[in-house]
Design a protein around this motif. Sequence first.
Motif, short mmCIF file in Angstrom:
data_model
loop_
_atom_site.label_atom_id
_atom_site.label_comp_id
_atom_site.label_asym_id
_atom_site.label_seq_id
_atom_site.Cartn_x
_atom_site.Cartn_y
_atom_site.Cartn_z
N UNK A 190 -2.67 63.66 -42.70
CA UNK A 190 -1.94 63.28 -43.87
C UNK A 190 -2.18 64.32 -44.96
N UNK A 191 -1.29 65.19 -45.73
CA UNK A 191 -1.81 66.03 -46.79
C UNK A 191 -1.19 65.94 -48.05
N UNK A 192 -1.85 66.00 -49.05
CA UNK A 192 -1.51 65.90 -50.32
C UNK A 192 -0.75 67.03 -50.86
N UNK A 193 0.54 66.88 -51.28
CA UNK A 193 1.28 67.99 -51.67
C UNK A 193 0.80 68.42 -53.08
N UNK A 194 0.64 69.73 -53.07
CA UNK A 194 0.41 70.41 -54.21
C UNK A 194 1.35 71.09 -55.25
N UNK A 195 2.71 71.01 -54.87
CA UNK A 195 3.73 71.50 -55.25
C UNK A 195 4.94 70.55 -55.45
N UNK A 196 6.00 70.64 -56.42
CA UNK A 196 6.83 69.73 -56.38
C UNK A 196 7.96 70.43 -55.00
N UNK A 197 8.88 69.46 -54.51
CA UNK A 197 8.97 67.97 -55.10
C UNK A 197 7.79 67.21 -54.53
N UNK A 198 7.90 65.95 -54.96
CA UNK A 198 6.86 64.94 -54.60
C UNK A 198 5.33 65.47 -54.91
N UNK A 199 5.22 66.11 -55.79
CA UNK A 199 3.82 66.75 -56.12
C UNK A 199 2.85 65.36 -56.30
N UNK A 200 1.54 65.56 -55.69
CA UNK A 200 0.52 64.62 -55.72
C UNK A 200 0.80 63.45 -54.50
N UNK A 201 1.92 63.49 -53.91
CA UNK A 201 2.06 62.29 -52.93
C UNK A 201 1.53 62.90 -51.47
N UNK A 202 1.30 61.81 -50.78
CA UNK A 202 0.97 62.34 -49.46
C UNK A 202 2.08 62.24 -48.30
N UNK A 203 1.94 63.28 -47.61
CA UNK A 203 2.89 63.63 -46.60
C UNK A 203 2.45 64.21 -45.27
N UNK A 204 3.40 64.36 -44.34
CA UNK A 204 3.02 64.98 -43.26
C UNK A 204 2.79 66.41 -43.25
N UNK A 205 1.98 67.19 -42.48
CA UNK A 205 1.84 68.55 -42.57
C UNK A 205 3.21 69.19 -41.94
N UNK A 206 3.61 70.55 -42.28
CA UNK A 206 4.65 70.94 -41.96
C UNK A 206 5.13 72.14 -42.73
N UNK A 207 6.11 72.95 -42.80
CA UNK A 207 6.70 73.80 -43.61
C UNK A 207 7.83 74.58 -42.85
#
Length: 253
Positions: free
Chosen positions: A32-49
């Motif tokens: 799990x990665x914590x998002x550093x940018x919007x949207x959902x900044x600060x929320x945990x997410x799956x890695x990807x791009x």
Amino acid sequence: MSPYDPSAFPPFAVTVDLVVLTVRRHALCALAVRRGEPPFQGRWALPGGFVRDDEDLSAAAARELVEETGLCAHAPDTPVQVNGAHLEQLATYGDPKRDPRMRVVSVAHLALAPDLPAPRAGGDANSARWAPVEALLNQGGYGREGEQTAPLAFDHTQILADGVERARSKIEYSSLATAFCPPEFTVGELRRVYEAVWGVVLDPRNFHRKVTGTPGFLVPTGGTTTRQGGRPAQLFRAGGATLLNPPMLRPEV
């Protein structure tokens, strides 16, 4: 016949999201990665791009896997190598409202690897960690100790749930469970993989009889190890079988 006009169709982006699973401390964990940018900044997410305009989907997923974990993807029909991971396409997610920025279609991939070191954050993530899948899939959301809990960003809770179920079902009828093991492993270590992925306790003697009696599943290396403590245990590697006959049926819980 009228000429094809690209401008007549709405633009949209394509991303790859990764469900990276490993077994740590006898528990099935996901990256799990914590998002550093919007949207959902600060929320945990799956890695990807986002997929680049000069790469196909498998190349994009392999690139993200290297960037997030340092692991190299290998073909599904080859044994796990040192610093290697099994990588396969999972499913496609295209709800028009899944990303508030624009129309984004995600092609999710499932990656399985042996016990992995602490992850490093890359891209638009400012921190990364391994977390038990049970905690990430909690209906109340996920948060580290002292944090406010929240669901994973985007539709990543659904993607993670689908990836976990894919892993749980595939180790019944395929040799995929060996992707969680190092190149050489004991039957006990393989049993703990099944127990972690399925969330059950298995009888050691029955398990040993099943896996060593399934043609092509395991091949003895000729070596032993005492890393589990106690008497030396026989070492095995993954055999050439991709489908297990008979299958390893998941116990009903």
